[in-house]
Design a protein around this motif. Structure first.
Motif, PDB file in Angstrom:
ATOM      1  N   MET A   1       8.249  23.313  -6.072  1.00 43.36           N
ATOM      2  CA  MET A   1       8.260  22.184  -5.138  1.00 43.36           C
ATOM      3  C   MET A   1       9.018  22.575  -3.880  1.00 43.36           C
ATOM      4  O   MET A   1      10.129  23.087  -3.948  1.00 43.36           O
ATOM      5  CB  MET A   1       8.953  20.983  -5.794  1.00 43.36           C
ATOM      6  CG  MET A   1       9.106  19.775  -4.883  1.00 43.36           C
ATOM      7  SD  MET A   1       9.869  18.391  -5.758  1.00 43.36           S
ATOM      8  CE  MET A   1      11.521  19.032  -5.993  1.00 43.36           C
TER       9      MET A   1
ATOM     10  N   ASN B   1       7.554  11.940   2.604  1.00 40.19           N
ATOM     11  CA  ASN B   1       7.199  12.652   1.380  1.00 40.19           C
ATOM     12  C   ASN B   1       8.114  12.211   0.252  1.00 40.19           C
ATOM     13  O   ASN B   1       9.297  11.927   0.463  1.00 40.19           O
ATOM     14  CB  ASN B   1       7.338  14.167   1.557  1.00 40.19           C
ATOM     15  CG  ASN B   1       6.227  14.768   2.399  1.00 40.19           C
ATOM     16  OD1 ASN B   1       5.197  15.159   1.882  1.00 40.19           O
ATOM     17  ND2 ASN B   1       6.434  14.804   3.716  1.00 40.19           N
ATOM     18  N   LYS B   2       7.546  12.150  -0.939  1.00 41.59           N
ATOM     19  CA  LYS B   2       8.347  11.842  -2.129  1.00 41.59           C
ATOM     20  C   LYS B   2       7.789  12.608  -3.320  1.00 41.59           C
ATOM     21  O   LYS B   2       6.574  12.750  -3.464  1.00 41.59           O
ATOM     22  CB  LYS B   2       8.341  10.342  -2.429  1.00 41.59           C
ATOM     23  CG  LYS B   2       9.168   9.998  -3.673  1.00 41.59           C
ATOM     24  CD  LYS B   2       9.290   8.534  -3.925  1.00 41.59           C
ATOM     25  CE  LYS B   2      10.072   8.275  -5.226  1.00 41.59           C
ATOM     26  NZ  LYS B   2      11.456   8.816  -5.164  1.00 41.59           N
ATOM     27  N   TRP B   3       8.717  13.088  -4.150  1.00 38.79           N
ATOM     28  CA  TRP B   3       8.345  13.775  -5.381  1.00 38.79           C
ATOM     29  C   TRP B   3       9.015  13.098  -6.570  1.00 38.79           C
ATOM     30  O   TRP B   3      10.134  12.590  -6.458  1.00 38.79           O
ATOM     31  CB  TRP B   3       8.809  15.228  -5.356  1.00 38.79           C
ATOM     32  CG  TRP B   3       8.114  16.125  -4.387  1.00 38.79           C
ATOM     33  CD1 TRP B   3       7.075  16.969  -4.640  1.00 38.79           C
ATOM     34  CD2 TRP B   3       8.440  16.318  -2.992  1.00 38.79           C
ATOM     35  NE1 TRP B   3       6.716  17.659  -3.504  1.00 38.79           N
ATOM     36  CE2 TRP B   3       7.540  17.278  -2.475  1.00 38.79           C
ATOM     37  CE3 TRP B   3       9.396  15.763  -2.132  1.00 38.79           C
ATOM     38  CZ2 TRP B   3       7.566  17.705  -1.151  1.00 38.79           C
ATOM     39  CZ3 TRP B   3       9.428  16.171  -0.812  1.00 38.79           C
ATOM     40  CH2 TRP B   3       8.523  17.127  -0.333  1.00 38.79           C
TER      41      TRP B   3
ATOM     42  N   GLU C   1       7.991  17.623 -10.168  1.00 39.32           N
ATOM     43  CA  GLU C   1       6.991  18.467  -9.501  1.00 39.32           C
ATOM     44  C   GLU C   1       5.827  17.659  -8.937  1.00 39.32           C
ATOM     45  O   GLU C   1       4.981  18.207  -8.229  1.00 39.32           O
ATOM     46  CB  GLU C   1       6.447  19.509 -10.488  1.00 39.32           C
ATOM     47  CG  GLU C   1       7.483  20.519 -10.966  1.00 39.32           C
ATOM     48  CD  GLU C   1       8.001  21.384  -9.822  1.00 39.32           C
ATOM     49  OE1 GLU C   1       7.177  21.849  -9.010  1.00 39.32           O
ATOM     50  OE2 GLU C   1       9.227  21.587  -9.742  1.00 39.32           O
ATOM     51  N   HIS C   2       5.785  16.380  -9.283  1.00 38.12           N
ATOM     52  CA  HIS C   2       4.657  15.548  -8.863  1.00 38.12           C
ATOM     53  C   HIS C   2       4.883  15.029  -7.444  1.00 38.12           C
ATOM     54  O   HIS C   2       5.850  14.303  -7.172  1.00 38.12           O
ATOM     55  CB  HIS C   2       4.490  14.381  -9.839  1.00 38.12           C
ATOM     56  CG  HIS C   2       3.343  13.473  -9.523  1.00 38.12           C
ATOM     57  ND1 HIS C   2       2.122  13.932  -9.061  1.00 38.12           N
ATOM     58  CD2 HIS C   2       3.223  12.117  -9.587  1.00 38.12           C
ATOM     59  CE1 HIS C   2       1.303  12.918  -8.874  1.00 38.12           C
ATOM     60  NE2 HIS C   2       1.957  11.797  -9.174  1.00 38.12           N
ATOM     61  N   HIS C   3       3.980  15.370  -6.548  1.00 38.20           N
ATOM     62  CA  HIS C   3       4.077  14.971  -5.137  1.00 38.20           C
ATOM     63  C   HIS C   3       3.434  13.582  -4.998  1.00 38.20           C
ATOM     64  O   HIS C   3       2.212  13.460  -4.939  1.00 38.20           O
ATOM     65  CB  HIS C   3       3.358  16.009  -4.267  1.00 38.20           C
ATOM     66  CG  HIS C   3       3.804  16.003  -2.841  1.00 38.20           C
ATOM     67  ND1 HIS C   3       3.464  16.992  -1.955  1.00 38.20           N
ATOM     68  CD2 HIS C   3       4.565  15.132  -2.125  1.00 38.20           C
ATOM     69  CE1 HIS C   3       3.991  16.742  -0.770  1.00 38.20           C
ATOM     70  NE2 HIS C   3       4.652  15.608  -0.851  1.00 38.20           N
TER      71      HIS C   3
ATOM     72  N   THR D   1       2.577  12.031   0.376  1.00 42.61           N
ATOM     73  CA  THR D   1       2.373  13.267   1.124  1.00 42.61           C
ATOM     74  C   THR D   1       2.213  12.972   2.618  1.00 42.61           C
ATOM     75  O   THR D   1       1.195  12.414   3.050  1.00 42.61           O
ATOM     76  CB  THR D   1       1.120  14.007   0.619  1.00 42.61           C
ATOM     77  OG1 THR D   1       1.241  14.242  -0.791  1.00 42.61           O
ATOM     78  CG2 THR D   1       0.949  15.339   1.339  1.00 42.61           C
TER      79      THR D   1
END
Length: 257
Positions: free
Chosen positions: A1, A23-25, A28-30, A33
């Protein structure tokens, strides 16, 4: 990431909400975007898209119920994700209506509406009570002022939640699927209150699956899928000639079902 450094962008003075490369995670999940968008004062924005597209996450970043990984979010001129922000004070001045009503069960309807101004703003009791009664009348529940949440229907509880948010005189109201927990016959009573607010010029951002509401009431439709804002359009354009293939499929699926 890969974590980007926060972007610095000029805030459009006409915009009451400004998102820039958000952006936010989750691990590992985005989840979000590079979301950039503006909401002007008095606009009603409906945020739609398939389940899991990031709509609720995005609206929750606007009052910092969700932290972001990078980018900037300004609401009414304030950087809501800034390190020096008093989060509780900031949230108290951004109206937020949840899927679940989140009323205090041990307080009466009137007390639920007055608690914010009294506890947070240290407002005067008599003035706050008068304001709360006016707001309850506005949402059609003046006669329920002394009732308790468990004595109300779901639609009535959600209308109390709207009145409670309005009691703080917010410059903007955020709605996160406010009808999704309601029985079908109760949906209309909540949407009618939201329509009245829109007609009065309240700035609103609404995550909703109620496409008739989006078509009739919104000034702008934001379409999201897989964490990206893919289309921003006026409702007459979005519903008749969406440009993005995913938006076309989304509307096609809705019409088919």
């Amino acid at each position: 990431m890969t974590i980007k450094k926060n972007s610095v962008a000029a805030v459009n003075p006409e915009s009451i909400i400004s998102l820039h490369e958000v952006n936010k995670w989750y691990g590992e999940h985005h989840v979000l975007t590079d979301v950039s968008a503006q909401v002007k004062k008095g606009e009603v924005v409906v945020l739609c898209g398939p389940s899991g597209s990031g709509k609720s996450t995005l609206i929750r970043t606007m009052n910092r119920l969700e932290e972001i990984g990078s980018g900037t979010i300004h609401v009414n001129g304030q950087d809501v994700q800034g390190k020096q922000v008093d989060v509780n004070s900031m949230r108290s001045h951004i109206g937020f209506v949840f899927q679940q009503f989140n009323l205090f069960p041990h307080l009466s309807v009137l007390e639920n509406v007055t608690c914010g101004p009294l506890w947070v703003n240290k407002a005067k009791q008599a003035e706050t009570r008068q304001l709360a009664m006016a707001l309850l009348e506005k949402v059609g529940l003046g006669h329920k002022a002394q009732a308790y949440p468990n004595q109300l229907s779901g639609g009535q509880q959600q209308r109390v939640a709207i009145a409670r948010a309005l009691a703080m005189n917010p410059p903007v109201m955020l709605f996160d699927e406010p009808t999704s927990a309601l029985d079908p016959e109760m949906v209309g009573e909540v949407l009618s209150v939201m329509k009245a607010l829109a007609a009065e010029g309240m700035t609103m951002v609404c995550v909703t699956h109620e496409m008739n509401f989006a078509r009739e009431v919104s000034d702008v439709v934001w379409f999201m899928d897989q964490g990206s804002l893919l289309e921003v359009a006026a409702p007459d354009v979005f519903f008749t000639s969406p440009q993005h293939p995913r938006a076309q499929k989304f509307l096609s699926d809705i019409r088919r079902h």
